[in-house]
Scaffold this motif. Structure first.
Motif, PDB file in Angstrom:
ATOM      1  N   LYS A  21     -68.276  22.779  17.107  1.00  0.00           N
ATOM      2  CA  LYS A  21     -68.840  24.036  17.740  1.00  0.00           C
ATOM      3  C   LYS A  21     -67.933  24.920  17.824  1.00  0.00           C
ATOM      4  O   LYS A  21     -66.695  24.743  17.867  1.00  0.00           O
ATOM      5  CB  LYS A  21     -69.661  23.788  19.114  1.00  0.00           C
ATOM      6  CG  LYS A  21     -70.808  22.713  18.982  1.00  0.00           C
ATOM      7  CD  LYS A  21     -71.266  22.429  20.423  1.00  0.00           C
ATOM      8  CE  LYS A  21     -72.735  21.572  20.144  1.00  0.00           C
ATOM      9  NZ  LYS A  21     -72.299  20.200  19.602  1.00  0.00           N
ATOM     10  N   ILE A  22     -68.273  26.228  18.249  1.00  0.00           N
ATOM     11  CA  ILE A  22     -67.535  27.191  18.164  1.00  0.00           C
ATOM     12  C   ILE A  22     -66.435  26.916  19.423  1.00  0.00           C
ATOM     13  O   ILE A  22     -66.696  26.461  20.573  1.00  0.00           O
ATOM     14  CB  ILE A  22     -68.103  28.514  18.370  1.00  0.00           C
ATOM     15  CG1 ILE A  22     -68.880  29.264  17.483  1.00  0.00           C
ATOM     16  CG2 ILE A  22     -67.051  29.760  19.234  1.00  0.00           C
ATOM     17  CD1 ILE A  22     -69.661  30.350  17.589  1.00  0.00           C
ATOM     18  N   GLY A  23     -64.997  26.948  19.291  1.00  0.00           N
ATOM     19  CA  GLY A  23     -64.136  26.796  20.148  1.00  0.00           C
ATOM     20  C   GLY A  23     -63.446  25.338  20.004  1.00  0.00           C
ATOM     21  O   GLY A  23     -62.647  25.000  20.790  1.00  0.00           O
ATOM     22  N   ASP A  24     -64.068  24.587  19.266  1.00  0.00           N
ATOM     23  CA  ASP A  24     -63.801  23.316  19.164  1.00  0.00           C
ATOM     24  C   ASP A  24     -62.617  22.913  18.420  1.00  0.00           C
ATOM     25  O   ASP A  24     -62.229  23.741  17.392  1.00  0.00           O
ATOM     26  CB  ASP A  24     -64.680  22.147  18.594  1.00  0.00           C
ATOM     27  CG  ASP A  24     -65.697  21.867  19.600  1.00  0.00           C
ATOM     28  OD1 ASP A  24     -65.818  21.966  20.545  1.00  0.00           O
ATOM     29  OD2 ASP A  24     -66.882  21.077  18.944  1.00  0.00           O
ATOM     30  N   LYS A  25     -61.688  22.288  18.982  1.00  0.00           N
ATOM     31  CA  LYS A  25     -60.412  22.005  18.094  1.00  0.00           C
ATOM     32  C   LYS A  25     -60.685  21.024  16.664  1.00  0.00           C
ATOM     33  O   LYS A  25     -61.200  19.749  17.007  1.00  0.00           O
ATOM     34  CB  LYS A  25     -59.297  21.443  19.011  1.00  0.00           C
ATOM     35  CG  LYS A  25     -57.811  21.280  18.291  1.00  0.00           C
ATOM     36  CD  LYS A  25     -56.928  20.888  19.339  1.00  0.00           C
ATOM     37  CE  LYS A  25     -55.417  20.749  18.725  1.00  0.00           C
ATOM     38  NZ  LYS A  25     -54.468  20.190  19.547  1.00  0.00           N
ATOM     39  N   GLU A  57     -59.763  29.759  13.322  1.00  0.00           N
ATOM     40  CA  GLU A  57     -58.523  30.309  13.758  1.00  0.00           C
ATOM     41  C   GLU A  57     -57.256  29.283  14.044  1.00  0.00           C
ATOM     42  O   GLU A  57     -57.554  28.241  14.649  1.00  0.00           O
ATOM     43  CB  GLU A  57     -58.571  31.150  14.844  1.00  0.00           C
ATOM     44  CG  GLU A  57     -59.581  32.237  14.927  1.00  0.00           C
ATOM     45  CD  GLU A  57     -59.743  33.188  15.990  1.00  0.00           C
ATOM     46  OE1 GLU A  57     -58.626  34.072  16.208  1.00  0.00           O
ATOM     47  OE2 GLU A  57     -60.743  32.996  16.839  1.00  0.00           O
ATOM     48  N   PHE A  65     -58.906  25.974  15.554  1.00  0.00           N
ATOM     49  CA  PHE A  65     -60.238  25.936  16.268  1.00  0.00           C
ATOM     50  C   PHE A  65     -61.326  26.659  15.444  1.00  0.00           C
ATOM     51  O   PHE A  65     -61.093  27.617  14.830  1.00  0.00           O
ATOM     52  CB  PHE A  65     -59.946  26.662  17.695  1.00  0.00           C
ATOM     53  CG  PHE A  65     -58.824  26.250  18.372  1.00  0.00           C
ATOM     54  CD1 PHE A  65     -59.208  25.191  19.584  1.00  0.00           C
ATOM     55  CD2 PHE A  65     -57.501  26.258  18.343  1.00  0.00           C
ATOM     56  CE1 PHE A  65     -58.416  24.530  20.212  1.00  0.00           C
ATOM     57  CE2 PHE A  65     -56.568  25.635  18.983  1.00  0.00           C
ATOM     58  CZ  PHE A  65     -56.978  24.604  19.916  1.00  0.00           C
ATOM     59  N   SER A  67     -64.146  29.128  14.747  1.00  0.00           N
ATOM     60  CA  SER A  67     -64.175  30.625  15.143  1.00  0.00           C
ATOM     61  C   SER A  67     -65.528  30.908  15.241  1.00  0.00           C
ATOM     62  O   SER A  67     -66.517  30.016  15.645  1.00  0.00           O
ATOM     63  CB  SER A  67     -63.483  31.301  14.031  1.00  0.00           C
ATOM     64  OG  SER A  67     -63.405  32.673  14.365  1.00  0.00           O
ATOM     65  N   SER A  68     -65.542  32.243  15.406  1.00  0.00           N
ATOM     66  CA  SER A  68     -67.033  32.541  15.694  1.00  0.00           C
ATOM     67  C   SER A  68     -68.250  32.409  14.672  1.00  0.00           C
ATOM     68  O   SER A  68     -67.944  32.015  13.725  1.00  0.00           O
ATOM     69  CB  SER A  68     -67.039  34.222  16.269  1.00  0.00           C
ATOM     70  OG  SER A  68     -66.440  34.803  15.059  1.00  0.00           O
TER      71      SER A  68
END
Length: 374
Positions: A21-25, A57, A65, A67-68
């Motif tokens: 998901k967005i923000g996951d590393k 990103e 990570f 991104s959007s």
């Protein structure tokens, strides 16, 4: 499918399915390299492409990570795989000192043809035999994210570090025309010992006993070293002694970096003097083995200037040759099957691109062709 493409498409599929998901590393480069059994260079290429398209990103020291929502416009892994996305077209690099009609041109053509069959584009870098140019070419092409490299190493041993780094990183790499001692990389070449033995045996059978060997400095060049060994073996097989005075091993004119040297004429004249003095000092010589066409051509010219008849007084044999105006080869020579060498190099490289990293040494056959110099 190229391995970096698989990583790229797998990450997209993980995001589309909701597993990422967005923000996951994302896993680290090292972890992904171990998972896919590929080099860090291959993993980095996939992640860089994802970052370039703003799907992830990357932050120095922190990782990568998700991104959007740019991923919404991406196709599924299956769709992208079928369509073979244009921006994922494969690229292969060929690093070569130089090429000509005498040797190299057929090889380059075949490499380009076979790369096209695998749906790869070929990028060619000529080093002109300079160590620094070879180093720049390697770093430049690797940094551009090419899928693999075919390299004809420049003359010498002082560039091994850059090649060794690629091997350690399991970067797809094939050495062509020779190998470098101490570097466990795949290579494609002819059996230079066997070829030289055949040539010398031919001269011995024609009654020649006083044979000369003329070459550039060895400097770690496996092909020249093996040709000299083959020369000795041929004599040993016939229980004949080798005269160590008949070796001239410092001809500079056939080293590629000297082709474009500012003092190329001076180098050639100096070599001509060496050859002339060598022949005058050893008048018993009746046959000369040259490790390449450039040297053979120079020997031929020097003998003519001395009023010697070829092949009546001197026989000349070399590696590679060109045809005369009547279509026959001037020199009796060992003809390397360039097209086959190029084909095998591409096949070996593609296996590595697909994850087979076990180094292999492929020997390509050769032809012994009788010309006008014997």
């Amino acid at each position: 499918m190229n391995l970096y493409r698989k990583i790229y498409l797998d990450v997209i599929e993980e995001i589309r399915s909701g597993n990422l998901k967005i923000g996951d590393k994302l896993p680290t480069e090292k972890a992904m390299s171990e998972k896919y059994k590929v080099s860090r260079i291959t993993t980095k290429k996939a992640l860089d492409l994802l970052a370039q398209e703003k799907i992830i990103e990357r932050f120095q020291g922190k990782g990568s990570f998700v991104s959007s929502g740019h991923i919404k416009n991406q196709e599924s892994k299956k769709e992208a795989s079928v369509k073979a996305l244009p921006h994922l077209s494969g690229l292969v690099g060929l690093i070569i000192p130089d090429f000509s009609d005498v040797f190299g041109l057929k090889q380059v053509k075949m490499i380009e043809e076979k790369c096209s069959e695998y749906n790869y584009h070929l990028v060619i870098k000529r080093t002109l035999g300079y160590a620094e140019e070879e180093k720049k070419a390697i770093n430049s092409l690797v940094d551009k994210g090419l899928d693999g490299l075919i390299i004809i190493p420049a003359h010498g041993t002082h560039y091994n570090h850059d090649l060794l780094r690629l091997v350690v990183d399991k970067y797809p790499l094939v050495l062509l025309d020779r190998y470098i001692k101490g570097i466990p990389a795949s290579s494609v070449h002819i059996n230079n010992q066997k070829a030289t033995i055949m040539a010398i045996k031919y001269l011995l059978e024609k009654g020649h006993r006083e044979l000369a060997f003329i070459s550039p400095p060895k400097e770690g060049a496996s092909s020249i070293e093996e040709r000299e060994i083959g020369f000795h073996i041929a004599f040993s097989d016939q229980n004949l002694p080798v005269n160590n005075n008949y070796f001239l091993l410092d001809i500079q004119s056939s080293i590629p970096k000297n082709f474009s040297s500012d003092n190329v004429k001076e180098i050639a004249e100096n070599d001509r003097r060496k050859i002339e003095e060598f022949l005058k000092k050893n008048p018993e010589i009746t046959a000369i083995f040259c490790t390449d066409y450039t040297i053979a051509n120079m020997v031929y010219s020097v003998l003519e200037s001395l009023g010697k008849k070829i092949p009546e007084e001197y026989a000349i044999v070399c590696f590679d040759s060109v045809s005369t105006t009547n279509g026959n080869p001037l020199f009796t020579h060992i003809s390397q099957r360039e097209d086959k060498m190029g084909e095998e190099a591409v096949h070996l490289l593609m296996k590595q691109v697909n994850g087979e990293y076990d180094p292999k040494h492929v020997e390509v056959d050769f032809d012994f062709i009788i010309g006008e110099t014997t």
